[in-house]
Design an enzyme around this catalytic site. Structure first.
Site, PDB file in Angstrom:
ATOM      1  N   ARG A 195       1.838   8.036   9.677  1.00 41.47           N
ATOM      2  CA  ARG A 195       1.440   9.504   9.458  1.00 41.47           C
ATOM      3  C   ARG A 195       0.323  10.167  10.180  1.00 41.47           C
ATOM      4  O   ARG A 195       0.167  11.284  10.594  1.00 41.47           O
ATOM      5  CB  ARG A 195       1.115   9.364   7.799  1.00 41.47           C
ATOM      6  CG  ARG A 195       2.037  10.223   7.077  1.00 41.47           C
ATOM      7  CD  ARG A 195       1.939  10.203   5.536  1.00 41.47           C
ATOM      8  NE  ARG A 195       2.938   9.660   4.991  1.00 41.47           N
ATOM      9  CZ  ARG A 195       3.863  10.685   4.486  1.00 41.47           C
ATOM     10  NH1 ARG A 195       3.635  12.032   4.441  1.00 41.47           N
ATOM     11  NH2 ARG A 195       5.018  10.341   3.903  1.00 41.47           N
ATOM     12  N   ASP A 226       0.639  -1.345  -0.003  1.00 42.46           N
ATOM     13  CA  ASP A 226      -0.107   0.059   0.009  1.00 42.46           C
ATOM     14  C   ASP A 226       0.880   1.302   0.064  1.00 42.46           C
ATOM     15  O   ASP A 226       0.309   2.277   0.255  1.00 42.46           O
ATOM     16  CB  ASP A 226      -1.060  -0.082   1.186  1.00 42.46           C
ATOM     17  CG  ASP A 226       0.045  -0.312   2.582  1.00 42.46           C
ATOM     18  OD1 ASP A 226       1.163  -0.035   2.518  1.00 42.46           O
ATOM     19  OD2 ASP A 226      -0.784  -0.513   3.472  1.00 42.46           O
ATOM     20  N   GLU A 268       0.260  -8.710  -1.146  1.00 44.62           N
ATOM     21  CA  GLU A 268      -0.638  -8.569   0.030  1.00 44.62           C
ATOM     22  C   GLU A 268      -1.547  -7.820  -0.163  1.00 44.62           C
ATOM     23  O   GLU A 268      -1.876  -6.594  -0.017  1.00 44.62           O
ATOM     24  CB  GLU A 268       0.412  -7.685   1.109  1.00 44.62           C
ATOM     25  CG  GLU A 268      -0.297  -7.575   2.488  1.00 44.62           C
ATOM     26  CD  GLU A 268       0.742  -6.771   3.170  1.00 44.62           C
ATOM     27  OE1 GLU A 268       0.885  -5.459   2.936  1.00 44.62           O
ATOM     28  OE2 GLU A 268       1.210  -7.239   4.267  1.00 44.62           O
ATOM     29  N   HIS A 297      11.499   5.673  14.758  1.00 43.90           N
ATOM     30  CA  HIS A 297      11.731   5.918  13.245  1.00 43.90           C
ATOM     31  C   HIS A 297      12.539   7.203  13.284  1.00 43.90           C
ATOM     32  O   HIS A 297      12.250   8.241  13.854  1.00 43.90           O
ATOM     33  CB  HIS A 297      10.139   5.989  12.983  1.00 43.90           C
ATOM     34  CG  HIS A 297      10.038   6.057  11.455  1.00 43.90           C
ATOM     35  ND1 HIS A 297      10.262   6.962  10.663  1.00 43.90           N
ATOM     36  CD2 HIS A 297       9.793   4.601  10.825  1.00 43.90           C
ATOM     37  CE1 HIS A 297       9.908   6.038   9.437  1.00 43.90           C
ATOM     38  NE2 HIS A 297       9.721   4.899   9.469  1.00 43.90           N
TER      39      HIS A 297
END
Ligand code: UDP
Length: 374
Positions: free
Chosen positions: A217, A98, A120, A247
């Site tokens: 996000r 995605d 996926e 991250h």
């Protein structure tokens, strides 16, 4: 007849983890010429996996730029991937999941009438804003793909519900389980691969380790601040240690540094390479995450996973009882972690190992179908 030329395109860490088994399985087929294009949408994190996964890309588009907007990234990707496809003239393009890389690679292939396979396929949250922008990226790929590799029956059902041609849908299992099992086996043979984790865990001997990852996000801003606050509250307990590979995105790192720097039982570390992250999953008692892939890995290892999202496109972990949605409310996250720490029955109910996401042979099935040997 010549070999079928298949180009696999990916750009982020989770894609690389989930696609390295597919690359190896396709490379093993004599009727397929396999080429790998990386967009390097996540430069640093991608490179860690390429090295561990033993993949040398044929083309590296290196599209990452500081503070790049989604518009700029989309524009760059479509031009660069279009050029690459024109030069390579593949018979098929394979994308994963995605990401913007997957969506744009599918579009660039479609513009050239090159068939697309989607690994996926069929994950759906039902809400185009959660996860954002991934829910729309994967729907766009589904409009184009003529091979949809659904990891689970639920994902296949979601594709059928959207009236995708049933002949294009194959339930294969999720390749993340292939990656996880192969990596565990490799650590068994080469323990040095996961050696970086030992000094991180050493100061916390005897403590109950909570593994945390967070990078979504849609959690940037208020969500991230609430997550940081919850970790701060949980870390007040002397019996607990939080190990948090942070991250590199500044929207994550700055918030976490502000809230958590200097806390004695919180280890904020750089992102771990895959074997060392698997070692952390093995060592921990609870996983607290907003990641997609980690929700799939934790059940295989029998680790309760609290998911800091409002919805999930991976309901199988929730249905199996190892995953629970806890959102991004500070008090709710703390309450759920505390319940697992203090109630052994509640913990045991979530801590059973099972594999709702696959059996470790997904990549082989996918390669067979792409090669036309199924
Ligand atoms: N992961 C890793 N090192 C880390 C954190 C995560 O190798 O420090 C792996 C993890 O095992 C999983 C994948 O990265 O396979 C998940 O990636 P991420 O959470 O970035 O993306 P998502 O799955 O949410 O798309």
């Amino acid at each position: 007849m010549g070999k079928q030329k298949v180009i696999i395109v990916f750009g982020t860490r989770p894609e690389a983890i989930k696609m390295f088994p597919v690359v190896h399985a396709l490379q093993a087929r004599t009727t397929v010429e396999t080429r790998v294009i990386v967009t390097a949408q996540h430069r640093e994190l991608l490179d860690q996996v390429l090295e561990i996964g033993g993949i040398v890309p044929d083309i590296d588009l290196d599209v990452m730029q500081p503070d790049q907007t989604l518009d700029a990234l989309t524009a760059r990707l479509i031009v660069e991937l279009g050029h690459a496809f024109d030069a390579e003239k593949p018979d098929r393009v394979v994308v994963h999941g995605d990401t913007l890389t997957a969506m744009v690679a599918s579009l660039a292939a479609y513009y050239r009438k090159i068939p697309v396979a989607h690994v996926e396929a069929g994950l759906r949250s039902g809400d185009i804003h959660h996860p954002w922008p991934e829910e729309v990226s994967r729907r766009v790929v589904a409009c184009i793909a003529d091979l949809n590799f659904a990891p689970t029956q639920a994902a296949a059902d979601a594709l059928r519900a959207e009236n995708r041609d049933p002949a294009t849908i194959h339930v294969t299992g999720n390749t993340v389980i292939d990656a996880l099992l192969a990596t565990q086996a490799r650590i068994g043979r080469e323990p040095g691969l996961a050696a970086a984790f030992a000094p991180i865990a050493a100061p916390f001997a005897g403590k109950r380790v909570i593994a945390v990852t967070s990078h979504r996000r849609e959690n940037f801003g208020g969500g991230m601040a609430a997550i940081a606050g919850a970790i701060r509250d949980i870390a007040q307990r002397p019996d607990v240690a939080v190990i948090f590979p942070v991250h590199p995105n500044p929207n994550v790192r700055a918030v976490m540094d502000d809230a958590l720097a200097g806390l004695a039982n919180v280890a904020m570390v750089d992102p771990l390479d895959y074997p060392n992250f698997v070692a952390l999953l093995d060592r921990c008692e609870i996983v607290l995450t907003d990641s997609g892939g980690v929700q799939e890995e934790a059940p295989s290892l029998g680790k309760p996973v609290l998911v800091m999202r409002e919805t999930t496109e991976r309901p199988e972990g929730v249905a199996a009882g190892t995953a629970r949605l806890v959102g991004t409310d500070r008090a709710r996250i703390v309450a759920q972690v505390t319940a697992l720490l203090d109630d052994p029955a509640a913990y045991q109910a979530m801590a059973r190992a099972h594999n709702p996401f696959g059996d470790g042979h997904a990549a082989e099935r996918i390669a067979r179908i792409i090669a036309g040997d199924a």
